[in-house]
Design an enzyme around this catalytic site. Sequence first.
Site, PDB file in Angstrom:
ATOM      1  N   ARG A 123       0.822  -1.238   0.000  1.00  0.00           N
ATOM      2  CA  ARG A 123       0.000   0.000   0.000  1.00  0.00           C
ATOM      3  C   ARG A 123       0.841   1.266   0.000  1.00  0.00           C
ATOM      4  NH1 ARG A 123      -3.205  -3.038   3.709  1.00  0.00           N
ATOM      5  NH2 ARG A 123      -4.846  -4.053   2.518  1.00  0.00           N
ATOM      6  N   LYS A 145       3.389  11.604 -11.005  1.00  0.00           N
ATOM      7  CA  LYS A 145       2.565  10.766 -11.892  1.00  0.00           C
ATOM      8  C   LYS A 145       3.315   9.468 -12.141  1.00  0.00           C
ATOM      9  CE  LYS A 145      -0.210  14.092 -14.478  1.00  0.00           C
ATOM     10  NZ  LYS A 145      -0.489  14.702 -15.808  1.00  0.00           N
ATOM     11  N   GLU A 187      10.572  19.237 -24.137  1.00  0.00           N
ATOM     12  CA  GLU A 187       9.860  19.524 -22.882  1.00  0.00           C
ATOM     13  C   GLU A 187      10.448  20.763 -22.199  1.00  0.00           C
ATOM     14  OE1 GLU A 187       7.142  18.032 -21.749  1.00  0.00           O
ATOM     15  OE2 GLU A 187       7.091  16.009 -22.575  1.00  0.00           O
ATOM     16  N   LYS A 229       7.870  23.348 -13.032  1.00  0.00           N
ATOM     17  CA  LYS A 229       6.996  22.191 -12.808  1.00  0.00           C
ATOM     18  C   LYS A 229       6.604  22.119 -11.342  1.00  0.00           C
ATOM     19  CE  LYS A 229       5.767  17.581 -13.727  1.00  0.00           C
ATOM     20  NZ  LYS A 229       5.818  16.420 -14.573  1.00  0.00           N
ATOM     21  N   GLU A 239      -4.071  17.527 -10.974  1.00  0.00           N
ATOM     22  CA  GLU A 239      -4.554  18.000 -12.277  1.00  0.00           C
ATOM     23  C   GLU A 239      -6.064  18.221 -12.322  1.00  0.00           C
ATOM     24  OE1 GLU A 239      -2.272  16.517 -15.597  1.00  0.00           O
ATOM     25  OE2 GLU A 239      -3.960  16.878 -16.941  1.00  0.00           O
ATOM     26  N   ARG A 243      -2.487  22.259 -13.643  1.00  0.00           N
ATOM     27  CA  ARG A 243      -1.444  21.300 -14.043  1.00  0.00           C
ATOM     28  C   ARG A 243      -1.565  20.963 -15.530  1.00  0.00           C
ATOM     29  NH1 ARG A 243       1.239  16.231 -10.740  1.00  0.00           N
ATOM     30  NH2 ARG A 243       2.540  15.536 -12.455  1.00  0.00           N
ATOM     31  N   ASN A 247       0.585  20.322 -20.305  1.00  0.00           N
ATOM     32  CA  ASN A 247       0.256  19.563 -21.516  1.00  0.00           C
ATOM     33  C   ASN A 247       0.301  20.425 -22.774  1.00  0.00           C
ATOM     34  OD1 ASN A 247      -0.157  17.267 -19.987  1.00  0.00           O
ATOM     35  ND2 ASN A 247      -2.267  17.839 -19.551  1.00  0.00           N
ATOM     36  N   HIS A 250       0.634  18.822 -26.132  1.00  0.00           N
ATOM     37  CA  HIS A 250       0.446  17.380 -25.963  1.00  0.00           C
ATOM     38  C   HIS A 250      -0.795  16.825 -26.656  1.00  0.00           C
ATOM     39  CE1 HIS A 250       3.765  17.726 -23.197  1.00  0.00           C
ATOM     40  NE2 HIS A 250       3.730  16.439 -22.903  1.00  0.00           N
ATOM     41  N   HIS A 254      -0.054  13.681 -28.838  1.00  0.00           N
ATOM     42  CA  HIS A 254      -0.599  12.337 -28.628  1.00  0.00           C
ATOM     43  C   HIS A 254      -1.210  11.791 -29.914  1.00  0.00           C
ATOM     44  CE1 HIS A 254      -0.779  13.214 -24.052  1.00  0.00           C
ATOM     45  NE2 HIS A 254       0.357  12.651 -24.409  1.00  0.00           N
ATOM     46  N   HIS A 268       8.545  11.056 -28.156  1.00  0.00           N
ATOM     47  CA  HIS A 268       7.557  11.867 -27.441  1.00  0.00           C
ATOM     48  C   HIS A 268       7.934  13.365 -27.434  1.00  0.00           C
ATOM     49  CE1 HIS A 268       4.558  13.114 -24.549  1.00  0.00           C
ATOM     50  NE2 HIS A 268       5.517  13.645 -23.813  1.00  0.00           N
TER      51      HIS A 268
HETATM   52  N1  GLY Z   1       3.906  15.426 -17.647  1.00  0.00           N
HETATM   53  C1  GLY Z   1       2.805  16.228 -17.255  1.00  0.00           C
HETATM   54  C2  GLY Z   1       2.545  16.222 -15.795  1.00  0.00           C
HETATM   55  O1  GLY Z   1       3.359  15.744 -15.034  1.00  0.00           O
HETATM   56  O2  GLY Z   1       1.528  16.696 -15.383  1.00  0.00           O
END
Ligand code: GLY
Length: 372
Positions: A123, A145, A187, A229, A239, A243, A247, A250, A254, A268
């Site tokens: 957990r 993430k 990025e 960031k 998000e 956040r 993107n 993106h 994508h 990417h």
């Molecule tokens: N790569 C986008 C984020 O971490 O929200």
Amino acid sequence: MMTEIVHVPLGDRAYDVHIGPDLLARSGALIAPLLRRPRVAVITDANVARLHLDRLRAGLSAAGITMEALVLPPGEGTKSWPHLTTCVEWLLAQQVERKDMVVALGGGVIGDLVGFAAAILRRGVRFVQLPTSLLAQVDSSVGGKTGINSTHGKNLIGAFHQPSLVLADTSVLASLPPRDFLAGYGEVVKYGLLGDDTFFQWLEANASSAAAGDMAARIHAVTRSVQMKAEIVARDETEEGDRALLNLGHTFCHALESATGYSDRLLHGEGVAIGCALAFELSSRLGLCPQEDPSRLRAHLRAMGMKTDLSDIPGDLPDAAGLIALMAQDKKVSDGKLTFILARGIGQAFITRDVPHDALHRLLTEALASRP
Ligand code: GLY
């Protein structure tokens, strides 16, 4: 040379990101204060292991820390259920306990996979990110993430699980193939475009030295990216809102990655750069940003030797309607409406769900027509 430290202020989940040269060699001293017993479980991939695992072992051992390592195959295919099972069962076999530390040594694939394994093991156990690609240093290792891919799409299975420490060793960037460095740079440039025109100007003047190996320039580029960031993640960890600014580029990216089968036709970060150029072109056509901004961005990407336009992607692409259909499969779609990050100028991105379909269709039709 100076190590920079960026704090990610998330209350009881706060942590530091160290950015500088030779951090693998110094990893033991930096990780030791977080350990209850002097051993860690390291997960990496075969390419990274060959280049960097001995240095990590020596760095840990200098502080009396022992390590066991699991070496996985390199590549996006590793971000999958079978390898997640391998990681979790191996960590249990290593008798990793709740208070122990798991270490992810690698690029975005390893960071996302190992972070997710740490999130679900008993957990939740703590983990350290040792990102070895530029993309992982400026983006995926920070912000929590974690996850794996599904047959239904990328990153659809996962959890928010913040690392306890991130060590972005800028010396390891020297081992990246130039194409991977430049893809990660996609990025970096995104941060200037989304929130800091002064950083974008700095990149216009200094990014080619960073690409050529200038360590001070590399440290600054990574540090400013991580600061931005960290600020955004601190405002909106899961998000719900801001956040999504991360993107920028993106939604286009994508669709292009999906159209090229997530193959090496388009990495990417290359898709992010092309996507940012399209987002600025669309912003300019909608009268949102100055007309010269898209050309200024494209000129910078070109000067860096990067893919900039759809014509830089080899092979066939779907038509505009096909690309828009691929965008609609993005996980950020809600109520069937696409979310776009557009800009009022360089450094001034915003989130919108009101992009006229006609303008999008015309933009893509014209961008596709410029292909040879
Ligand atoms: N790569 C986008 C984020 O971490 O929200």
